[in-house]
Design an enzyme around this catalytic site. Structure first.
Site, PDB file in Angstrom:
ATOM      1  N   HIS A   1      46.299  38.267  39.212  1.00 10.57           N
ATOM      2  CA  HIS A   1      45.203  38.190  39.490  1.00 10.57           C
ATOM      3  C   HIS A   1      44.415  39.569  38.834  1.00 10.57           C
ATOM      4  O   HIS A   1      44.039  40.453  39.965  1.00 10.57           O
ATOM      5  CB  HIS A   1      44.930  37.668  40.704  1.00 10.57           C
ATOM      6  CG  HIS A   1      43.657  37.179  41.454  1.00 10.57           C
ATOM      7  ND1 HIS A   1      43.209  35.916  41.575  1.00 10.57           N
ATOM      8  CD2 HIS A   1      42.040  37.185  41.196  1.00 10.57           C
ATOM      9  CE1 HIS A   1      41.905  35.430  41.958  1.00 10.57           C
ATOM     10  NE2 HIS A   1      41.450  36.184  41.266  1.00 10.57           N
TER      11      HIS A   1
ATOM     12  N   ASP B   1      41.971  48.446  49.098  1.00  8.73           N
ATOM     13  CA  ASP B   1      43.599  48.606  49.212  1.00  8.73           C
ATOM     14  C   ASP B   1      44.030  48.644  50.434  1.00  8.73           C
ATOM     15  O   ASP B   1      44.254  49.180  50.529  1.00  8.73           O
ATOM     16  CB  ASP B   1      43.555  49.126  47.647  1.00  8.73           C
ATOM     17  CG  ASP B   1      44.886  48.383  47.472  1.00  8.73           C
ATOM     18  OD1 ASP B   1      44.990  47.993  45.862  1.00  8.73           O
ATOM     19  OD2 ASP B   1      45.772  48.957  47.688  1.00  8.73           O
TER      20      ASP B   1
ATOM     21  N   THR C   1      50.704  44.660  38.900  1.00 10.67           N
ATOM     22  CA  THR C   1      51.968  43.858  40.284  1.00 10.67           C
ATOM     23  C   THR C   1      51.296  42.120  40.669  1.00 10.67           C
ATOM     24  O   THR C   1      51.807  42.216  41.178  1.00 10.67           O
ATOM     25  CB  THR C   1      51.886  45.545  41.073  1.00 10.67           C
ATOM     26  OG1 THR C   1      51.177  45.755  42.223  1.00 10.67           O
ATOM     27  CG2 THR C   1      52.847  46.138  40.854  1.00 10.67           C
TER      28      THR C   1
ATOM     29  N   HIS D   1      40.403  31.881  39.620  1.00  6.62           N
ATOM     30  CA  HIS D   1      42.176  33.141  38.911  1.00  6.62           C
ATOM     31  C   HIS D   1      41.897  33.262  37.305  1.00  6.62           C
ATOM     32  O   HIS D   1      42.038  32.011  36.580  1.00  6.62           O
ATOM     33  CB  HIS D   1      43.168  31.927  39.633  1.00  6.62           C
ATOM     34  CG  HIS D   1      43.986  32.698  38.910  1.00  6.62           C
ATOM     35  ND1 HIS D   1      45.110  33.182  39.905  1.00  6.62           N
ATOM     36  CD2 HIS D   1      45.524  32.693  37.667  1.00  6.62           C
ATOM     37  CE1 HIS D   1      46.283  33.662  39.447  1.00  6.62           C
ATOM     38  NE2 HIS D   1      46.354  33.271  38.025  1.00  6.62           N
TER      39      HIS D   1
ATOM     40  N   CYS E   1      49.410  32.505  44.767  1.00  8.19           N
ATOM     41  CA  CYS E   1      48.895  34.006  43.950  1.00  8.19           C
ATOM     42  C   CYS E   1      48.232  35.060  44.949  1.00  8.19           C
ATOM     43  O   CYS E   1      47.347  34.170  45.935  1.00  8.19           O
ATOM     44  CB  CYS E   1      47.387  33.852  43.133  1.00  8.19           C
ATOM     45  SG  CYS E   1      46.406  35.635  42.131  1.00  8.19           S
TER      46      CYS E   1
ATOM     47  N   HIS F   1      40.040  48.308  40.257  1.00  3.84           N
ATOM     48  CA  HIS F   1      39.942  48.710  41.731  1.00  3.84           C
ATOM     49  C   HIS F   1      39.161  50.107  41.381  1.00  3.84           C
ATOM     50  O   HIS F   1      38.905  50.500  40.390  1.00  3.84           O
ATOM     51  CB  HIS F   1      41.058  49.634  41.020  1.00  3.84           C
ATOM     52  CG  HIS F   1      42.655  49.376  41.278  1.00  3.84           C
ATOM     53  ND1 HIS F   1      44.020  49.276  42.108  1.00  3.84           N
ATOM     54  CD2 HIS F   1      43.386  48.610  40.138  1.00  3.84           C
ATOM     55  CE1 HIS F   1      44.842  48.829  41.812  1.00  3.84           C
ATOM     56  NE2 HIS F   1      44.661  47.944  40.692  1.00  3.84           N
TER      57      HIS F   1
ATOM     58  N   HIS G   1      41.955  42.196  38.751  1.00  3.51           N
ATOM     59  CA  HIS G   1      41.267  43.291  39.525  1.00  3.51           C
ATOM     60  C   HIS G   1      40.745  44.325  39.033  1.00  3.51           C
ATOM     61  O   HIS G   1      41.361  45.211  38.454  1.00  3.51           O
ATOM     62  CB  HIS G   1      41.939  42.907  41.067  1.00  3.51           C
ATOM     63  CG  HIS G   1      43.217  43.967  40.901  1.00  3.51           C
ATOM     64  ND1 HIS G   1      44.551  43.005  40.079  1.00  3.51           N
ATOM     65  CD2 HIS G   1      43.582  45.067  40.661  1.00  3.51           C
ATOM     66  CE1 HIS G   1      45.149  44.204  39.837  1.00  3.51           C
ATOM     67  NE2 HIS G   1      45.215  44.644  40.322  1.00  3.51           N
TER      68      HIS G   1
ATOM     69  N   GLY H   1      51.337  48.825  34.770  1.00  7.29           N
ATOM     70  CA  GLY H   1      51.587  49.389  36.110  1.00  7.29           C
ATOM     71  C   GLY H   1      50.838  47.644  37.434  1.00  7.29           C
ATOM     72  O   GLY H   1      50.985  47.665  38.148  1.00  7.29           O
TER      73      GLY H   1
ATOM     74  N   CYS I   1      44.328  34.833  45.260  1.00  6.89           N
ATOM     75  CA  CYS I   1      43.579  33.474  45.479  1.00  6.89           C
ATOM     76  C   CYS I   1      43.858  33.408  46.774  1.00  6.89           C
ATOM     77  O   CYS I   1      42.754  32.409  47.592  1.00  6.89           O
ATOM     78  CB  CYS I   1      44.378  31.837  44.322  1.00  6.89           C
ATOM     79  SG  CYS I   1      43.957  32.918  43.057  1.00  6.89           S
TER      80      CYS I   1
END
Ligand code: 5GP
Ligand code: ZN
Length: 114
Positions: free
Chosen positions: A98, A30, A95, A46, A4, A102, A100, A93, A7
Site C-alpha cells: 500500500h 512506523d 514489504t 488503496h 491490506c 517514509h 507509503h 525492500g 487499509c
C-alpha cells in the site's frame, strides 16, 4: 482492500500512532522506527505501489506530497532536515503493498542509497 495492513490501519481496525489525518491521507509512526522520527504517510485509497500510480491519482499524490513539510514541522524536524523514502518492489525492500512515504529524521542520517 480487506487484507491490506495499511487499509486496516486507515479503517482503525489496527491501532496506530496517528500524527496527521485528513479526508485523503493518514500519517502514523512506523512500528519499527529507523530514526528518532519515522512516520509513514499514506493515501487512504488503496494504491499498491509506485507502479500503480495513474494520471487520475495526480491530485492525491500532489496532496500527499504537499503534506510532508507539515508533518515534518509537527514532528520538529522541518528545519533540521529529513529524508523521504518510497520503496517500490522487491529490490527496494517494499514489504507493505500500500503506497507509503517514509519520513525520517531527528538525527544525521547515513548518506548511503544502497
Ligand atoms: P516498506 O518496507 O514496505 O517500505 O515499509 C513498510 C513499513 O511498515 C516498515 O518500515 C514497517 O516497520 C512498517 N510497518 C509494518 N507493519 C506495521 C504496523 O502494523 N504498524 C505500523 N505503524 N507500521 C508497520
Ligand atoms: Zn491498502
Amino acid at each position: 482492500m480487506d487484507n491490506c495492513l495499511f487499509c486496516r490501519i486507515v479503517k482503525k481496525e489496527i491501532p496506530s500512532s496517528i500524527v496527521y489525518e485528513d479526508d485523503l491521507i493518514l500519517g502514523f509512526k512506523d512500528i519499527q522506527p529507523q530514526a528518532p522520527v519515522h512516520v509513514l504517510l499514506i493515501p487512504k485509497v488503496h494504491i499498491s505501489s509506485m507502479n500503480e500510480i495513474k494520471e487520475e491519482h495526480g491530485k492525491i499524490i500532489a496532496h500527499l506530497t504537499s503534506v510532508i513539510p507539515q508533518v515534518a514541522e509537527k514532528m520538529g524536524i522541518k528545519d533540521s532536515g529529513y529524508r523521504v523514502v518510497l520503496n517500490c518492489g522487491k529490490d527496494a525492500g517494499q514489504t507493505v503493498f500500500h503506497l507509503h512515504y517514509h519520513i525520517l529524521g531527528g538525527k544525521t542520517l547515513e548518506t548511503q542509497f544502497g
